[in-house]
Design an enzyme around this catalytic site. Structure first.
Site, PDB file in Angstrom:
ATOM      1  N   ASN A 190       0.872  -1.185   0.000  1.00 34.51           N
ATOM      2  CA  ASN A 190       0.000   0.000   0.000  1.00 34.51           C
ATOM      3  C   ASN A 190       0.901   1.225   0.000  1.00 34.51           C
ATOM      4  O   ASN A 190       1.533   1.528   1.012  1.00 34.51           O
ATOM      5  CB  ASN A 190      -0.883  -0.028   1.260  1.00 34.51           C
ATOM      6  N   TRP A 191       0.949   1.894  -1.147  1.00 38.93           N
ATOM      7  CA  TRP A 191       1.852   3.050  -1.260  1.00 38.93           C
ATOM      8  C   TRP A 191       1.277   4.312  -0.621  1.00 38.93           C
ATOM      9  O   TRP A 191       1.955   5.334  -0.592  1.00 38.93           O
ATOM     10  CB  TRP A 191       2.160   3.328  -2.742  1.00 38.93           C
ATOM     11  N   LYS A 192       0.031   4.251  -0.200  1.00 42.70           N
ATOM     12  CA  LYS A 192      -0.613   5.440   0.393  1.00 42.70           C
ATOM     13  C   LYS A 192      -0.430   6.627  -0.547  1.00 42.70           C
ATOM     14  O   LYS A 192      -0.522   6.472  -1.759  1.00 42.70           O
ATOM     15  CB  LYS A 192      -0.062   5.707   1.791  1.00 42.70           C
ATOM     16  N   HIS A 239      -9.444   0.873   4.899  1.00 45.05           N
ATOM     17  CA  HIS A 239      -8.153   1.023   5.583  1.00 45.05           C
ATOM     18  C   HIS A 239      -8.344   1.946   6.798  1.00 45.05           C
ATOM     19  O   HIS A 239      -9.145   2.874   6.760  1.00 45.05           O
ATOM     20  CB  HIS A 239      -7.124   1.618   4.606  1.00 45.05           C
ATOM     21  N   GLU A 285      -6.740   4.334   7.899  1.00 39.02           N
ATOM     22  CA  GLU A 285      -6.576   5.775   7.640  1.00 39.02           C
ATOM     23  C   GLU A 285      -7.846   6.357   7.041  1.00 39.02           C
ATOM     24  O   GLU A 285      -8.179   7.526   7.282  1.00 39.02           O
ATOM     25  CB  GLU A 285      -5.352   6.006   6.743  1.00 39.02           C
ATOM     26  N   GLU A 313      -5.248  -5.406  10.568  1.00 40.60           N
ATOM     27  CA  GLU A 313      -4.202  -4.403  10.787  1.00 40.60           C
ATOM     28  C   GLU A 313      -4.476  -3.690  12.107  1.00 40.60           C
ATOM     29  O   GLU A 313      -5.291  -2.750  12.156  1.00 40.60           O
ATOM     30  CB  GLU A 313      -4.221  -3.370   9.660  1.00 40.60           C
ATOM     31  N   GLY A 363       2.502   2.002  10.657  1.00 38.28           N
ATOM     32  CA  GLY A 363       3.407   3.144  10.512  1.00 38.28           C
ATOM     33  C   GLY A 363       4.113   3.531  11.798  1.00 38.28           C
ATOM     34  O   GLY A 363       4.720   4.593  11.889  1.00 38.28           O
ATOM     35  N   SER A 398       3.520  -2.343  10.094  1.00 32.53           N
ATOM     36  CA  SER A 398       4.984  -2.255  10.202  1.00 32.53           C
ATOM     37  C   SER A 398       5.698  -3.557   9.847  1.00 32.53           C
ATOM     38  O   SER A 398       6.714  -3.909  10.449  1.00 32.53           O
ATOM     39  CB  SER A 398       5.402  -1.795  11.606  1.00 32.53           C
ATOM     40  N   GLY A 413       2.883  -1.272   4.187  1.00 35.59           N
ATOM     41  CA  GLY A 413       2.895   0.149   3.839  1.00 35.59           C
ATOM     42  C   GLY A 413       4.305   0.602   3.508  1.00 35.59           C
ATOM     43  O   GLY A 413       4.818   0.389   2.408  1.00 35.59           O
TER      44      GLY A 413
HETATM   45  C1  PEP Z   1      -0.651  -0.093   5.807  1.00 34.22           C
HETATM   46  O1  PEP Z   1      -0.588   0.957   5.194  1.00 34.22           O
HETATM   47  O2  PEP Z   1      -1.643  -0.816   5.658  1.00 34.22           O
HETATM   48  C2  PEP Z   1       0.448  -0.471   6.694  1.00 34.22           C
HETATM   49  C3  PEP Z   1       0.379  -1.616   7.308  1.00 34.22           C
HETATM   50  O3  PEP Z   1       1.489   0.414   6.815  1.00 34.22           O
HETATM   51  P1  PEP Z   1       2.934   0.108   7.495  1.00 34.22           P
HETATM   52  O4  PEP Z   1       3.425  -1.196   6.932  1.00 34.22           O
HETATM   53  O5  PEP Z   1       3.782   1.271   7.099  1.00 34.22           O
HETATM   54  O6  PEP Z   1       2.703   0.016   8.966  1.00 34.22           O
END
Ligand code: PEP
Length: 251
Positions: free
Chosen positions: A9-11, A95, A97, A167, A173, A213, A234
């Site tokens: 997931n590049w956000k 998600h 976010e 998640e 993050g 993470s 992410g």
């Molecule tokens: C995500 O964006 O779904 C995510 C898990 O991010 P990260 O790996 O940076 O924690």
């Protein structure tokens, strides 16, 4: 058997040039991979370019969100059919976010899920508890509500294509990863909920990803757990070498 899925997931990161350079570096690295699915969910404006750059490779492209109507006067929104026509095969839905900053609810997650299936996209439905909820002992209640609300109206016949991403919000993050045992405990329980909703056969086909993470150093132990079928990544998916290391997990 469930084929593992490693999804990036590049956000809201990378320019168009940077996305192209990533593909040039990444596609040759993974051209031999057949035993696991590889997915990148870039910002929506890069879907078409990346789908073209990854054509003929094992790398699939997904969206980070999808609107629930098929077409109409909905300024700024994008339908499943539009995403599909640009080369997307998957879409993230709900998600954390989006739940946190954009008012996503289980009801809107459900509307997006139904639209994704209608439009031929494979949905990845994200669920997970906040730190406060975990500390209050509410993890299972929160995830249960998210699953039942988000998956409402789905029958066993459509369920097995749906992917769930667990998640924990406190691990996204932050550099904090749930231990493999903590993640497995929730994943096993999610499968029990899915079994109750769709029956054992469908639930045993459904992939449940872990996200939060995930890094090269943590993926092997996570993937060794029996109910962890892949990862939603992410930050570590933005770099071709680190994403390659994750998808070459052993376990
Ligand atoms: C995500 O964006 O779904 C995510 C898990 O991010 P990260 O790996 O940076 O924690």
């Amino acid at each position: 058997m469930r084929k593992p899925l490693i999804a990036g997931n590049w956000k809201m990161f990378k320019s168009l040039d940077e996305a192209g350079s990533f593909a040039e570096d990444f596609v040759p690295r993974v051209s031999d991979v057949t035993d696991r699915d590889i997915l990148i969910c870039p910002p929506v404006v890069y879907i078409q370019a990346l789908a073209q750059a990854c054509e003929g490779s094992p790398v699939m492209i997904g969206a980070q969100n999808v609107f629930w109507e098929d077409q109409g006067a909905y300024t700024g929104e994008i339908s499943a059919g539009m995403l599909k026509s640009c080369g997307a095969d998957y879409t993230l839905i709900g998600h954390s976010e989006r739940r946190q900053y954009f008012g996503e609810t289980d009801e809107t997650v459900n509307k997006r899920l139904l639209a994704a299936l209608r439009g031929g996209l494979i949905p990845i439905v994200c669920v997970g508890e906040t730190l406060e909820e975990r500390e209050a002992g509410k993890t299972f209640d929160v995830v249960d509500t998210q699953l039942r609300g988000g998956l409402a109206g789905i029958g066993a016949a459509e369920a097995d294509t749906i992917v769930i991403a667990y998640e924990p919000v406190w691990a996204i993050g932050t550099g904090k990863t749930a231990t493999p045992q903590m993640a497995q405990e929730v994943h096993a329980w999610i499968r029990t909920v899915l079994t109750g909703l769709f029956g054992a056969a469908a639930a045993s086909e459904m992939r449940i990803l872990y996200g939060g993470s995930v890094k090269g150093e943590t993926i092997d132990a996570l993937m060794a757990q029996s109910d962890i079928d892949g990862a939603l990544v992410g930050g570590a998916s933005l770099d071709a070498a680190s994403f390659e290391r994750i998808l070459r997990f052993k376990g």
